[in-house]
Scaffold this active site. Structure first.
Site, PDB file in Angstrom:
ATOM      1  N   PHE A  56      -3.051 -12.659  -8.371  1.00 37.43           N
ATOM      2  CA  PHE A  56      -4.665 -12.232  -7.522  1.00 37.43           C
ATOM      3  C   PHE A  56      -5.104 -12.063  -8.508  1.00 37.43           C
ATOM      4  CE2 PHE A  56      -5.383 -14.107  -3.655  1.00 37.43           C
ATOM      5  CZ  PHE A  56      -3.520 -15.182  -3.674  1.00 37.43           C
ATOM      6  N   TYR A  61     -10.803  -8.101 -12.250  1.00 39.52           N
ATOM      7  CA  TYR A  61      -9.187  -7.700 -12.171  1.00 39.52           C
ATOM      8  C   TYR A  61      -8.671  -8.410 -13.187  1.00 39.52           C
ATOM      9  CZ  TYR A  61      -8.407  -4.058  -8.702  1.00 39.52           C
ATOM     10  OH  TYR A  61      -8.285  -2.549  -7.795  1.00 39.52           O
ATOM     11  N   PRO A 168       7.583   2.477  -4.953  1.00 46.69           N
ATOM     12  CA  PRO A 168       7.871   4.116  -6.014  1.00 46.69           C
ATOM     13  C   PRO A 168       7.713   5.820  -5.578  1.00 46.69           C
ATOM     14  CG  PRO A 168       6.589   3.062  -7.330  1.00 46.69           C
ATOM     15  CD  PRO A 168       6.661   2.112  -6.041  1.00 46.69           C
ATOM     16  N   GLY A 169       6.318   5.633  -4.991  1.00 46.55           N
ATOM     17  CA  GLY A 169       5.972   6.562  -4.053  1.00 46.55           C
ATOM     18  C   GLY A 169       6.537   7.422  -3.169  1.00 46.55           C
ATOM     19  N   TYR A 170       7.471   6.543  -2.466  1.00 47.99           N
ATOM     20  CA  TYR A 170       7.943   7.292  -1.489  1.00 47.99           C
ATOM     21  C   TYR A 170       9.295   7.264  -0.905  1.00 47.99           C
ATOM     22  CZ  TYR A 170       2.763   6.587  -0.742  1.00 47.99           C
ATOM     23  OH  TYR A 170       1.564   6.889  -0.766  1.00 47.99           O
ATOM     24  N   GLU A 237       0.034  -4.559   3.056  1.00 44.82           N
ATOM     25  CA  GLU A 237       1.352  -3.604   2.896  1.00 44.82           C
ATOM     26  C   GLU A 237       1.445  -3.431   4.078  1.00 44.82           C
ATOM     27  OE1 GLU A 237       2.209  -1.379  -0.691  1.00 44.82           O
ATOM     28  OE2 GLU A 237       1.451   0.531   0.966  1.00 44.82           O
TER      29      GLU A 237
HETATM   30  N1  UDP Z   1      -6.884  -7.770  -6.616  1.00 43.99           N
HETATM   31  C1  UDP Z   1      -8.105  -7.810  -6.745  1.00 43.99           C
HETATM   32  N2  UDP Z   1      -9.137  -7.777  -7.127  1.00 43.99           N
HETATM   33  C2  UDP Z   1     -10.057  -7.202  -6.645  1.00 43.99           C
HETATM   34  C3  UDP Z   1      -8.959  -5.762  -5.469  1.00 43.99           C
HETATM   35  C4  UDP Z   1      -7.473  -6.412  -6.160  1.00 43.99           C
HETATM   36  O1  UDP Z   1      -7.558  -9.501  -7.506  1.00 43.99           O
HETATM   37  O2  UDP Z   1     -11.332  -6.587  -6.549  1.00 43.99           O
HETATM   38  C5  UDP Z   1      -5.746  -7.920  -6.588  1.00 43.99           C
HETATM   39  C6  UDP Z   1      -4.994  -7.911  -7.226  1.00 43.99           C
HETATM   40  O3  UDP Z   1      -4.100  -8.678  -7.511  1.00 43.99           O
HETATM   41  C7  UDP Z   1      -4.551  -6.606  -6.818  1.00 43.99           C
HETATM   42  C8  UDP Z   1      -4.334  -6.216  -6.263  1.00 43.99           C
HETATM   43  O4  UDP Z   1      -5.266  -7.093  -5.510  1.00 43.99           O
HETATM   44  O5  UDP Z   1      -2.903  -6.150  -8.256  1.00 43.99           O
HETATM   45  C9  UDP Z   1      -3.626  -5.005  -5.081  1.00 43.99           C
HETATM   46  O6  UDP Z   1      -4.851  -4.148  -5.571  1.00 43.99           O
HETATM   47  P1  UDP Z   1      -5.161  -2.463  -6.043  1.00 43.99           P
HETATM   48  O7  UDP Z   1      -4.033  -3.434  -7.143  1.00 43.99           O
HETATM   49  O8  UDP Z   1      -6.044  -2.336  -6.682  1.00 43.99           O
HETATM   50  O9  UDP Z   1      -3.910  -1.954  -5.579  1.00 43.99           O
HETATM   51  P2  UDP Z   1      -2.852  -0.680  -5.226  1.00 43.99           P
HETATM   52  O10 UDP Z   1      -1.725  -1.215  -6.258  1.00 43.99           O
HETATM   53  O11 UDP Z   1      -3.864  -0.229  -6.607  1.00 43.99           O
HETATM   54  O12 UDP Z   1      -2.813  -0.246  -4.037  1.00 43.99           O
END
Ligand code: UDP
Ligand code: MN
Length: 288
Positions: A56, A61, A168-170, A237
């Site tokens: 996405f 993004y 990877p964080g936990y 998640e």
């Molecule tokens: N995403 C997007 N636009 C946004 C926010 C999220 O397309 O404004 C999608 C994108 O694929 C992103 C995923 O949702 O990789 C998860 O969000 P993000 O990567 O910000 O979460 P994080 O990995 O930082 O927890």
């Protein structure tokens, strides 16, 4: 075929001892040097599989797509039929990337949103709808975050019915400290004494049928929570983690399969295959 294939003799007594390579429910945990890529590709390539990936890129993004797509051409299921589905509200901003034979990118238009939580949480239901269309033509599916790049092989060693990636964080923490949803009102609820690993929402997959089922259950639970006025701590998640607690993944990928660029590499990480880039949340998300 095996006579022509050259690979190191496998040992039955020696292997990696610094990491756990099988879960208590006997699913393999995939770490570098626990598998022979040449051998695995020789097993899987003749099956002529098609691997789909969903990604996405909503709002700002889209800026991550170029690196994601270009690096996937170097490392993600090389030599296989790969079909990447880009979900975006800005189809005109999807970069043109040179693709090898057998590889395809399709763009699907999705609505934009004012809340990142909603974008992240609605992925499951949109992927579910896509997968219904892919029945019969696709064997395996991976759902990946776009804000990441491939740095090393991600291939046939990751194929299985249900595939989860350890966050990877936990992975050094006790289960009571995992950031699971802790409110019993939520369908993603996990008790402090429950849980195996904390898995990533940014990468998971499996066979088409299994990912259909997983996305159906998680998106329904998210929607039903919403009707009750509850949003799980980490949206999909959290629901994914609850799902994998009840339905143990048949293969677990080590954090090599989703690292984070800001984290120093730990000694057990011999290779980083896929890693989240550093990003300025305030600059790219539609809301705080
Ligand atoms: N995403 C997007 N636009 C946004 C926010 C999220 O397309 O404004 C999608 C994108 O694929 C992103 C995923 O949702 O990789 C998860 O969000 P993000 O990567 O910000 O979460 P994080 O990995 O930082 O927890
Ligand atoms: Mn991400």
């Amino acid at each position: 075929m095996w006579q022509r294939l050259k690979y190191d003799q496998p040992s039955i007594t020696k292997g990696r001892t610094d990491v756990v390579t099988v879960t208590p429910w006997l699913a393999p945990v995939i770490w570098e040097s626990t598998f022979e890529p040449v051998l695995l590709d020789a097993i899987f390539k003749p099956k002529n599989l098609t691997i789909a990936a969903s990604v996405f890129a909503v709002g700002k993004y889209v800026q991550f797509l170029k690196d994601f797509l270009e690096t996937s051409e170097k490392f993600f299921f090389i030599g296989f039929n790969v079909h990447i589905f880009v979900f975006t509200d800005r189809p005109q901003d999807v970069p043109k990337v040179q693709l090898a034979a057998g590889r395809k990118i399709s763009v699907r238009k999705v609505p934009s949103s004012k809340r990142w939580q909603e974008i992240s949480a609605r992925r499951m239901e949109m992927v579910h709808a896509l997968l219904r269309d892919l029945r019969g033509s696709t064997h395996y599916v991976f759902c990946l975050d776009v804000d990441s790049k491939f740095h090393g092989r991600w291939g046939s060693e990751s194929l299985s019915e249900t595939v989860a990636v350890v966050h990877p964080g936990y992975y050094g923490d006790g289960r009571s400290r995992f950031p699971y949803e802790r409110r019993p009102q939520s369908r993603a609820y996990m008790a402090p004494s429950d849980g195996d690993f904390y898995y990533c929402g940014g990468a998971f997959g499996g066979s088409l049928d299994q990912v259909l089922e997983l996305t159906q259950v998680c998106s329904k639970n998210y929607r039903d929570d919403e009707k009750d006025g509850v949003e799980a701590a980490w949206q999909e998640e959290s629901h994914l983690n609850r799902y994998f607690w009840e339905n143990k993944p048949s293969k677990v990928l080590s954090p090599e399969y989703l690292w984070q660029d800001f984290k120093p590499r730990n000694p057990e990480i011999h290779i980083i295959r896929f890693s989240g880039v550093n990003k300025n949340y305030a600059a790219i998300r539609p809301n705080a």
